[in-house]
Write an enzyme that holds these catalytic residues in place. Structure first.
Site, PDB file in Angstrom:
ATOM      1  CB  CYS A 161      44.836 -91.761  -0.484  1.00 26.02           C
ATOM      2  SG  CYS A 161      44.355 -93.153   0.513  1.00 26.02           S
ATOM      3  CG  HIS A 213      44.079 -91.964   5.216  1.00 29.18           C
ATOM      4  ND1 HIS A 213      44.233 -92.217   3.884  1.00 29.18           N
ATOM      5  CD2 HIS A 213      45.325 -91.891   5.733  1.00 29.18           C
ATOM      6  CE1 HIS A 213      45.528 -92.306   3.604  1.00 29.18           C
ATOM      7  NE2 HIS A 213      46.203 -92.115   4.711  1.00 29.18           N
ATOM      8  CD  GLN A 228      37.193 -96.987   1.587  1.00 28.75           C
ATOM      9  OE1 GLN A 228      37.880 -96.401   0.760  1.00 28.75           O
ATOM     10  NE2 GLN A 228      37.700 -97.510   2.684  1.00 28.75           N
ATOM     11  CE  LYS A 238      44.239 -99.264  13.347  1.00 27.17           C
ATOM     12  NZ  LYS A 238      43.678-100.294  12.514  1.00 27.17           N
ATOM     13  CG  ASP A 267      38.339 -92.476   1.812  1.00 28.42           C
ATOM     14  OD1 ASP A 267      38.673 -92.155   2.965  1.00 28.42           O
ATOM     15  OD2 ASP A 267      39.103 -93.043   1.006  1.00 28.42           O
ATOM     16  CG  HIS A 315      42.207 -88.550   2.018  1.00 28.51           C
ATOM     17  ND1 HIS A 315      41.366 -89.064   1.062  1.00 28.51           N
ATOM     18  CD2 HIS A 315      42.887 -89.607   2.553  1.00 28.51           C
ATOM     19  CE1 HIS A 315      41.551 -90.376   0.998  1.00 28.51           C
ATOM     20  NE2 HIS A 315      42.455 -90.729   1.893  1.00 28.51           N
ATOM     21  NE  ARG A 332      40.421-101.517   0.112  1.00 28.63           N
ATOM     22  CZ  ARG A 332      40.279-100.904   1.271  1.00 28.63           C
ATOM     23  NH1 ARG A 332      40.053-101.616   2.355  1.00 28.63           N
ATOM     24  NH2 ARG A 332      40.358 -99.586   1.358  1.00 28.63           N
TER      25      ARG A 332
HETATM   26 ZN   LIG Z   1      43.026 -92.592   2.330  1.00 33.88          ZN
END
Ligand SMILES: [Zn+2]
Ligand SMILES: [Zn+2]
Length: 636
Positions: free
Chosen positions: A335, A511, A382, A465, A384, A386, A364
């Site tokens: 992010c 996200h 990911q 979510k 990913d 935004h 992680r």
């Molecule tokens: Zn994010």
């Protein structure tokens, strides 16, 4: 007079104390046979628990998930009983809960290491104990006498459990000469248990802490009848055959190395190619849908992780390093760089929505005990994105993401389930924010006619979510896509845009991931397809096989033609029997074998044979290239 209210609202009267078992029998013999326990005024109780006052009673049967859980949990005690019978004082019992598809029991034992070789013996003893149909009796005793009892039995773990319970009385369950501490409820007797199987053994720390003793956990399962057990075991066997770690090794896709570190994937050529194909697919699909590709750094200054709140809330899962006296954190999420890109210039409502997409590699620190092949790793990438938009655009953006998920899951042949999680007790953001975002998620699901479950209060503290769980070929569920609304990051980074009114406003932020972690998704894909990837995803799409040395030159030129045209091809020109080479290609799960003999050479053709044995008409190499391209364009 005792009045018992049943779930259908009817009332049964009893002149004296009764039990749930008697109530079930008074309703019908069928119900009594299926009954395993009961719920009396919202407490689960044994069938033999005396009822001395009026109240509501519901009989729990084997047909309900709760009934099956009690059945399995009782079987866990049966297993502990059998183990104690066989191994005696060498073994101490600890805990044995039911789990999703069975149960386990953790044993402490210093001088014997359990292995699958012990299973038959334990199962045999369990069968004997079940056949003896021993009554299972509950007993309430004082804490002190329970401690005394287990101390005498040499069961130190039970003593510790009772001491930590902090209750003045505890309940014991006895069957034959076996006694165990338990809250219950249990089946009325061991004879109820009909079908079980020990499945595996693993190490587990007492109470999950590495500081404690290592216990031995025996996993097992139990079903109400032998047929259900058999069908489950068949499914398990199929899952074992499809295990992505095994197929990954057989197809030489990836490996893990203790030298490199646990939970870190090493992609071999074919696996790296598979991953690249998936990533190319992702880039294409995102660009088509109006996303911008961005890239952030792997490490960002610790101060920035403080601004974002990760340092306070997520630090123990992060890796940190110091360079020139400056602290940096290896990113666990993508992010932050995206926030900085947004902030790099003044934004107007005309710029929105902005959709930043990154194939972002994150790290992680997962506990070593939960690492599992590609499915649970410490470093992963990911898909990913935004999305930053105005409040008015939120509905549309969520809908577009859900359509994206639907299209992608269709391509891979996954069905999926949708769950929406709403505001938890502790949360930030205004009522208005939460209502708008939750409504937007709900509306999108309604518009797309997607049935969904609602997890009330299960959202993150910073926003509601949607989670999407895909169902694979073996009907297992895997979490992949998520759409998460976030009210904190736009605040913390003070993101704004200039509205039509010339004033500064806060954008709304989502996200979202579609496949989730690429590593995990590939693990699921391998098991879903059992390694038989569709043509468009196969690292090797075709292998050219000559019948004899005579066609070697021709086979080479066909291979070159195909490779130059973009087909992922290899050749097998070894001086081996044709049948042998075909079998090897099948083991490698290569979609097409292009066999070239004298006839194909004379006609300048190839004879494509699909891995299942189906043949296509002989065709020119150029036609085969076109055929492959068409199939891949259709994601077949
Ligand atoms: Zn994010
Ligand atoms: Zn129990």
């Amino acid at each position: 007079m005792i009045q018992i209210e049943l779930p259908d609202g009817s009332i049964k009267e009893f002149s004296e104390a009764t039990t749930p078992g008697d109530v079930a029998a008074s309703i019908g013999a069928g119900l009594a046979r299926q009954a395993v326990a009961a719920r009396f005024n919202d407490h689960t109780v044994d069938l033999s628990t005396p009822i001395t006052e009026s109240g509501r009673l519901e009989i729990i049967t084997l047909k309900s998930p709760e009934g099956l859980e009690i059945y399995r949990h009782t079987t866990a005690h049966l297993m502990a009983h059998a183990v104690k019978d066989i191994y005696g004082d060498k073994v101490q019992v600890t805990i044995g809960p039911a789990i999703e598809s069975g149960f386990y029991y953790d044993f402490y034992c210093e001088d014997h290491t359990f292995s699958p070789d012990d299973f038959e013996k334990i199962e045999k003893r369990m069968q004997e104990l079940a056949k003896a149909n021993l009554p299972v009796r509950r007993e309430e005793v004082t804490r002190d006498s329970a401690i005394e009892l287990f101390r005498q039995l040499g069961e130190d773990y039970k003593v510790e459990l009772i001491e930590d319970l902090g209750e003045s009385t505890v309940s014991l369950y006895r069957q034959g000469d076996f006694v165990d501490l338990c809250r219950g409820p249990h089946l009325p007797s061991t004879g109820f248990i009909k079908a079980f199987k020990l499945t595996s053994v693993a190490g587990a720390y007492w109470r999950g802490s590495e500081k404690n003793a290592m216990l031995q956990r025996i996993y097992a399962t139990a079903f109400p009848d032998k047929k259900a057990l058999r069908s489950y075991l068949n499914k398990l066997e199929e899952a074992r055959k499809r295990d992505h770690r095994r197929i990954g090794r057989e197809l030489d896709l990836f490996s893990f190395s203790e030298e490199a570190g646990a939970g870190l994937v090493i992609w071999h050529p074919k696996g790296a190619l598979l991953r690249t194909l998936l990533e190319d697919f992702e880039r294409r699909e995102h660009l088509r849908r109006g996303y911008d590709i961005v890239m952030g750094p792997q490490i960002l200054r610790t101060d920035l992780w403080k601004t974002s709140g990760h340092f306070d809330n997520y630090r123990e899962n992060m890796y940190f390093t110091d360079v020139d006296g400056q602290g940096y954190g290896l990113k666990p999420m993508n992010c932050l760089a995206h926030m900085l890109i947004y902030k790099s210039r003044q934004r107007s409502y005309r710029d929105l929505p902005i959709r930043y997409f990154e194939l972002g590699t994150v790290h992680r620190h997962e506990k070593s005990g939960v690492l599992h092949g590609l499915l649970r790793v410490r470093g992963f990438t990911q898909d990913d994105a935004h999305i930053l938009c105005t409040p008015e655009q939120l509905d549309m953006e969520i809908k577009r993401v859900l359509e994206f998920v639907r299209d992608v899951m269709g391509i891979f042949g996954f069905e999926y389930e949708v769950e929406i999680s709403t505001r938890p007790e502790k949360s930030i953001g205004s009522d208005e924010d939460w209502e708008r975002a939750t409504r937007a998620l709900m509306n999108a699901l309604k518009d797309l006619e997607l049935p969904h479950d609602i997890n009330e209060g299960d959202g993150a503290f910073y926003g509601p979510k949607i989670d999407i769980k895909l169902k694979d070929a073996l009907d297992r569920r895997w979490q992949c896509a998520t759409i998460q609304c976030d009210f904190t990051l736009p605040e913390r980074f003070d993101l704004t845009y200039v509205g039509k009114d010339g004033e500064k406003h806060r954008p709304v932020m989502l996200h979202r991931v579609i496949l989730g972690a690429i590593e995990r998704f590939i693990g699921v894909l391998i098991e879903h397809y059992a390694g038989n990837f569709p043509l468009w995803l196969s690292p090797v799409q075709a292998v050219v096989i000559n019948v004899t040395d005579h066609q070697a030159e021709y086979a080479k030129s066909v291979t070159d033609t195909l490779r130059a045209a973009g087909v992922r091809v290899q050749s097998d020109l070894r001086n081996e029997k044709l049948g042998f080479k075909i079998r090897e290609a099948q083991v490698e799960k290569i979609p097409y074998m292009l066999v070239v003999g004298d006839k194909e050479m004379a006609d300048a053709t190839v004879a494509p044979r699909f891995r299942t044995g189906k043949n296509l008409e002989p065709m020119s190499p150029e036609d085969f290239v076109r055929y492959v391209q068409e199939e891949c364009d259709q994601y077949r």
